[in-house]
Motif scaffolding. Structure first.
Motif, PDB file in Angstrom:
ATOM      1  N   ARG A  87       0.874  -1.243   0.156  1.00 10.71           N
ATOM      2  CA  ARG A  87       0.009  -0.062   0.023  1.00 10.71           C
ATOM      3  C   ARG A  87       0.853   1.166  -0.047  1.00 10.71           C
ATOM      4  NH1 ARG A  87      -3.615   2.532  -1.854  1.00 10.71           N
ATOM      5  NH2 ARG A  87      -5.439   3.446  -0.783  1.00 10.71           N
ATOM      6  N   VAL A  88       1.842   1.336   0.903  1.00 11.14           N
ATOM      7  CA  VAL A  88       2.584   2.310   1.244  1.00 11.14           C
ATOM      8  C   VAL A  88       3.495   2.837  -0.327  1.00 11.14           C
ATOM      9  CG1 VAL A  88       4.404   3.525   2.349  1.00 11.14           C
ATOM     10  CG2 VAL A  88       2.702   2.416   3.465  1.00 11.14           C
ATOM     11  N   THR A  89       4.026   1.597  -0.622  1.00  8.48           N
ATOM     12  CA  THR A  89       4.945   1.579  -2.002  1.00  8.48           C
ATOM     13  C   THR A  89       4.128   2.245  -2.942  1.00  8.48           C
ATOM     14  OG1 THR A  89       6.084  -0.130  -1.536  1.00  8.48           O
ATOM     15  CG2 THR A  89       6.307   0.505  -3.683  1.00  8.48           C
ATOM     16  N   GLU A  90       2.733   1.714  -3.464  1.00  9.64           N
ATOM     17  CA  GLU A  90       2.102   2.348  -4.552  1.00  9.64           C
ATOM     18  C   GLU A  90       1.541   3.608  -4.350  1.00  9.64           C
ATOM     19  OE1 GLU A  90      -1.128  -0.758  -4.965  1.00  9.64           O
ATOM     20  OE2 GLU A  90      -2.131   0.104  -3.645  1.00  9.64           O
ATOM     21  N   LEU A  91       1.400   4.247  -3.085  1.00  8.49           N
ATOM     22  CA  LEU A  91       1.041   5.581  -2.972  1.00  8.49           C
ATOM     23  C   LEU A  91       2.245   6.549  -2.967  1.00  8.49           C
ATOM     24  CD1 LEU A  91      -1.021   5.220   0.432  1.00  8.49           C
ATOM     25  CD2 LEU A  91      -1.921   6.065  -1.739  1.00  8.49           C
ATOM     26  N   VAL A  92       3.510   5.934  -2.567  1.00  6.37           N
ATOM     27  CA  VAL A  92       4.709   6.843  -2.888  1.00  6.37           C
ATOM     28  C   VAL A  92       5.022   6.973  -4.332  1.00  6.37           C
ATOM     29  CG1 VAL A  92       6.973   6.995  -2.229  1.00  6.37           C
ATOM     30  CG2 VAL A  92       5.543   6.397  -0.427  1.00  6.37           C
ATOM     31  N   LEU A  93       5.096   5.769  -4.877  1.00  2.00           N
ATOM     32  CA  LEU A  93       5.389   5.600  -6.439  1.00  2.00           C
ATOM     33  C   LEU A  93       4.484   6.627  -7.246  1.00  2.00           C
ATOM     34  CD1 LEU A  93       6.172   1.890  -6.991  1.00  2.00           C
ATOM     35  CD2 LEU A  93       7.821   3.873  -6.995  1.00  2.00           C
ATOM     36  N   ALA A  94       3.166   6.516  -6.800  1.00  2.00           N
ATOM     37  CA  ALA A  94       2.036   7.519  -7.547  1.00  2.00           C
ATOM     38  C   ALA A  94       2.470   8.976  -7.439  1.00  2.00           C
ATOM     39  CB  ALA A  94       0.652   6.984  -7.041  1.00  2.00           C
ATOM     40  N   LEU A 125       7.958   9.889  -6.612  1.00  2.00           N
ATOM     41  CA  LEU A 125       9.425   9.382  -6.025  1.00  2.00           C
ATOM     42  C   LEU A 125      10.081   8.451  -6.227  1.00  2.00           C
ATOM     43  CD1 LEU A 125       7.971  10.459  -2.358  1.00  2.00           C
ATOM     44  CD2 LEU A 125       9.401  11.939  -4.025  1.00  2.00           C
ATOM     45  N   GLN A 126      11.489   8.581  -6.158  1.00  2.00           N
ATOM     46  CA  GLN A 126      12.227   7.278  -7.047  1.00  2.00           C
ATOM     47  C   GLN A 126      12.823   6.392  -5.516  1.00  2.00           C
ATOM     48  OE1 GLN A 126      13.174   6.721  -9.977  1.00  2.00           O
ATOM     49  NE2 GLN A 126      11.536   8.239 -10.349  1.00  2.00           N
ATOM     50  N   PRO A 127      12.606   5.360  -5.841  1.00  5.49           N
ATOM     51  CA  PRO A 127      13.138   4.412  -4.807  1.00  5.49           C
ATOM     52  C   PRO A 127      14.733   4.643  -4.488  1.00  5.49           C
ATOM     53  CG  PRO A 127      11.763   3.124  -6.153  1.00  5.49           C
ATOM     54  CD  PRO A 127      11.905   4.595  -6.945  1.00  5.49           C
ATOM     55  N   ASP A 128      15.029   4.354  -3.275  1.00  3.24           N
ATOM     56  CA  ASP A 128      16.358   4.285  -2.778  1.00  3.24           C
ATOM     57  C   ASP A 128      16.916   5.661  -2.669  1.00  3.24           C
ATOM     58  OD1 ASP A 128      16.689   1.847  -2.320  1.00  3.24           O
ATOM     59  OD2 ASP A 128      17.110   1.343  -4.616  1.00  3.24           O
ATOM     60  N   THR A 129      15.786   6.767  -2.724  1.00  2.00           N
ATOM     61  CA  THR A 129      16.215   8.232  -2.270  1.00  2.00           C
ATOM     62  C   THR A 129      15.675   8.557  -0.612  1.00  2.00           C
ATOM     63  OG1 THR A 129      14.139   9.031  -2.872  1.00  2.00           O
ATOM     64  CG2 THR A 129      15.976   8.826  -4.850  1.00  2.00           C
ATOM     65  N   GLU A 161      14.106  11.153  -0.002  1.00  2.57           N
ATOM     66  CA  GLU A 161      12.897  11.594  -0.235  1.00  2.57           C
ATOM     67  C   GLU A 161      11.568  10.341   0.087  1.00  2.57           C
ATOM     68  OE1 GLU A 161      15.039  12.506  -2.133  1.00  2.57           O
ATOM     69  OE2 GLU A 161      15.705  14.302  -0.876  1.00  2.57           O
ATOM     70  N   TYR A 162      11.980   9.140  -0.756  1.00  4.36           N
ATOM     71  CA  TYR A 162      11.175   8.408  -0.942  1.00  4.36           C
ATOM     72  C   TYR A 162      10.979   7.396   0.514  1.00  4.36           C
ATOM     73  CZ  TYR A 162       9.862   3.466  -2.576  1.00  4.36           C
ATOM     74  OH  TYR A 162       9.042   2.438  -3.080  1.00  4.36           O
ATOM     75  N   GLU A 163      12.265   7.210   1.193  1.00  2.62           N
ATOM     76  CA  GLU A 163      12.150   6.667   2.553  1.00  2.62           C
ATOM     77  C   GLU A 163      11.370   7.343   3.507  1.00  2.62           C
ATOM     78  OE1 GLU A 163      15.425   4.357   5.333  1.00  2.62           O
ATOM     79  OE2 GLU A 163      15.578   6.509   5.231  1.00  2.62           O
ATOM     80  N   ASP A 164      11.532   8.843   3.511  1.00  8.77           N
ATOM     81  CA  ASP A 164      10.794   9.801   4.397  1.00  8.77           C
ATOM     82  C   ASP A 164       9.386   9.724   4.089  1.00  8.77           C
ATOM     83  OD1 ASP A 164      12.972  10.661   5.421  1.00  8.77           O
ATOM     84  OD2 ASP A 164      13.327  12.656   4.554  1.00  8.77           O
ATOM     85  N   ARG A 165       8.783   9.615   2.869  1.00  9.29           N
ATOM     86  CA  ARG A 165       7.486   9.653   2.415  1.00  9.29           C
ATOM     87  C   ARG A 165       6.626   8.301   2.922  1.00  9.29           C
ATOM     88  NH1 ARG A 165       3.385  12.064   2.823  1.00  9.29           N
ATOM     89  NH2 ARG A 165       1.775  11.772   1.175  1.00  9.29           N
TER      90      ARG A 165
END
Lengths: 512, 512
Positions: free
Chosen positions: B163-170, B173-177, B179-183
């Protein structure tokens, strides 16, 4: 299957097990099958009608054994050992017969109480400080978990709850209010778990499971890949800069790659420097090497755990004669676990648990139900006695020393990468094409030709199939790991492994 | 212990196991010991020297058996059954002998491949929709976990990450950054898991482990404690108001208190009403009652899982003739698990895993290592055949119906609280002192005198020790649960249990 059929089937199973162990050295350690070998051999649907035992059993020989990687084989020198012994098998037989999902005391008092007692036995055998005994004033104790992975994840969840709870309570919020829950949730995203970059991947996975961040502390080849105080301090200060809150650290006694031992004293000193660092949960992952503590000459290490350590884990199912699963966890304050994990609905309530007189191990782990694993530990500790356990550890450490000496004897071919420890030797093949000095002040330098050569030798050794070894990559150095310490390990097999390595290295070098 | 000593010890163990099962009905089902009984019987330190098997084994009779709660006893009618059969014990014997922490394909191909095949067999046996087969186009499949508790926690962690991954990707944001981890961390505190208030506590505990919130959907006695669509919609709308993000729901096939079956169709319809609700992970907890699906007359229920269900769990170690542990999980999209859980360091890499051709079950669960549990399932399914498994389920359901009829026959004493289901009867003792009508339109009303009376009868029954039953509290109603479905269950024992209940009720009423 009635009693008579079971007796006959079980006798026949026992003969097959004995024959399996007796003939193992004549088998290949690795199977020759390819992925997907089994599906064509087995019907795609379960049988509609019962099959006789003779039909079922014969499939073990023809369908299962050809697909086994034999961890009990004396030529198994990969990963870490995962041994089994006859008394341990007897423990599994009784455990299966007495099957009970013993989630609380009442559901099988013997299962709970024997577990408490044998964990105390093990604490004595390993010379762990008294704070880890179930009878300690500080209310510590041991519990059998499934693996070191679920153990570390469980510790991280307990540590997460302990840290967040104390922060929220310090702010004066009341449990069971919306504000309390919201604040718990607000703090969690700042939590970060730490471990050396040499720690087993289970700590990084545990952080993922617990939903917290993870940072690794750089261990260096020039420091034998041990976590040091200064490296830890750097990371703690960096976390502070990044507004992160370290709540958990794994320290290794015998890291996975090289069996390094983190510098406990230095690290604990650094952790004592600041008040918030003192609240970090310290977990010792001694999954493999912790077994060495049964031998008196290693017990000085356990002295380090008397202060500043929250939990300690050793897998008897690696190097202590008990078969998988038997991951033994010791904790200084059992309330840290039970406070975090106890959820008691009406159907689990009973007068014994309500009285607080008994231990309900379901509150010590993620699973509710549990197997009666204390039996096999009890049988093994009694069958071997402390003397037998010490002999086994000393014999297998000596085997490792012999192998390391052999590797050293051919310094024209091999370079040892880290100090051999607990039976494990980590080395590489030195390429004649190395660009410069491959060792500088005793420290291996990354070297592409040596990496390629070592990888080629490693792959050829395993593909020949007489011995099974593993490889790894450390600080850019491709290395081979050899550890031979299962109950069937013997010097002649390690000498033969050395010959194979020399032969194949010669073969690969000759082709170049 | 050498081969000959093992043979003798194992033969003797087998005789003791056979005698144990044959003489069980003559024993008390509950032990008579008190908390702490075992410690005085066992030395406080492990033995220095080896002990002979005869000494060790004799302690089973004198020290262990007196502390066992006999889950295999025909008078065990508490909780849910947790059976064991002879072919299952044979599976454990081979599993122990072939010990391997089979964390990836290479570490024991047979262990991995047999698991995939028997999970497909079980999916066929339960008539699960084809999406749960390992061979399905949607890449589903089965895996053996330890318990339903760690299974549900694992599902929640995978659901949380999905769930969290699909929201952050939407959000682009880029994985392994950073900003991505924070979000990812920002979103997690809003996540909430749902289940009926009748769901097993493992869902609430799973939410705790996963570090997310949990809310329970009220199930009502007047709706037979089944989760309904309208109740779920109310909760989903409430979460929206509270700015929470539902990401996971457990639906029960056979809830713990009463074996209720949530209204799958209604619930799935509600979940389809909004786009964000469609992204909620739907997990079916059929830990106990899922076993009934082997019988054709129940397989219509499995049809509900063809669409809108992400995972399904049944414990063969409850009601399907395999001993603990054998918690069987089926998942529609295995990538949901492996994407969330895969952490592959250098020392776990190998050409087979890298090729993607093989299954590495370590990425399907929290633990790295795993036992060879497929053997016991294979042995049991072949020894019984589908016909034997169906017979067993039908026979034990019929036993439950007989018992419910007996309870109904004494409506002067007893009131049935929920529809008897899957062998379980839930009832209370009606107090002559009840304040008003205890049943209104077939629905039990909370009544203090009846609660007290039921509790008193319940406690007296268990303290007499001939049968072992459990109690619970539902919507303010104190109730007794009786379920007799282990492999030794027989009608005569249930008839005797009914007599005991009538007698003791009379005794308590007579005293008042």
């Amino acid at each position: 299957m009635d009693s008579d059929q079971f007796r006959a089937a079980a006798h026949s199973t026992i003969e097959e097990i004995i024959t399996y162990f007796d003939t193992l050295p004549t088998q290949r350690v690795l199977p020759t099958i390819e992925p997907g070998y089994l599906r064509p051999l087995i019907p795609s649907q379960p049988p509609a009608e019962p099959e006789p035992w003779s039909t079922i059993q014969s499939d073990i020989e023809t369908k299962i054994k050809p697909g086994l990687t034999h961890w009990q084989h004396p030529n198994f020198m990969a990963f870490f050992p995962a041994g089994v012994t006859y008394p341990s098998i007897l423990g599994e037989m009784y455990s299966a017969a007495f099957t009970a999902p013993a989630f609380n005391w009442l559901c099988s008092p013997a299962c709970t109480e024997l577990e408490t007692i044998v964990m105390d036995w093990l604490a004595h055998a390993l010379a762990l400080p008294p704070c880890f005994l179930s009878t300690s004033e500080n209310r510590g104790g041991g519990v059998i978990q499934v693996t070191a992975s679920d153990t570390v994840a469980t510790m991280m969840i307990a540590a997460r709850e302990r840290r967040v709870t104390e922060l929220v309570l310090a702010e004066g919020l009341q449990p069971d209010t919306v504000e309390y829950e919201d604040r718990m949730m607000d703090i969690r995203p700042r939590l970060v778990a730490l471990a050396s970059n040499q720690a087993h991947s289970s700590t990084a996975k545990g952080a993922l499971l617990a939903g917290t961040r993870f940072r690794s502390v750089g261990a260096r080849l020039e420091e034998n890949l041990e976590m040091t105080g200064p490296r830890l301090r750097e990371m703690l200060l960096q976390c502070e800069k990044d507004n992160l809150l370290p709540y958990f650290i794994t320290l290794g006694m015998g890291t996975t790659n090289t069996c390094a031992v983190d510098r406990f004293r230095e690290v604990k000193e650094v952790l004592s420097e600041r008040k918030s660092w003192q609240r970090i949960w310290v977990h010792i992952d001694a999954a493999y090497a912790g077994a060495a503590l049964v031998a008196d000459e290693w017990q000085y290490i356990a002295g380090e755990f008397a202060e500043g350590v929250d939990s300690f884990n050793v897998n008897m199912h690696k190097w202590l004669l008990v078969n998988f699963d038997a991951s033994c966890l010791f904790i200084r304050n059992r309330a840290d676990l039970t406070t975090a994990l106890d959820i008691t609905p009406a159907y689990l309530r009973n007068p014994y648990s309500d009285s607080g007189q008994v231990t309900d191990y379901r509150n010590w782990s993620m699973s509710l139900g549990r197997r009666f694993r204390a039996l096999k530990i009890w049988f093994v500790m009694r069958s071997y006695g402390l003397s037998g356990m010490k002999d086994y550890i000393r014999r297998t450490i000596a085997l490792g020393e012999t192998f390391a000496e052999l590797i050293r004897s051919r310094s024209d071919l091999f370079e040892i990468i880290t100090t051999p420890a607990f039976g494990l030797t980590v080395f590489r093949i030195k390429s004649p094409k190395a660009a410069g000095a491959t060792m500088v002040e005793g420290v291996a330098q990354p070297d592409e030709p040596s990496n390629e050569l070592t990888k080629e030798v490693y792959e050829l050794v395993n593909s020949r199939g007489e011995i099974f070894i593993t490889s790894t990559v450390i600080s850019g150095v491709y290395a081979i790991r050899v550890v031979s310490a299962n109950p069937k390990a013997e010097e002649k097999y390690l000498r033969r492994a050395f010959e194979i390595l020399v032969e194949i290295t010669g073969e690969v070098l000759g082709r170049e």
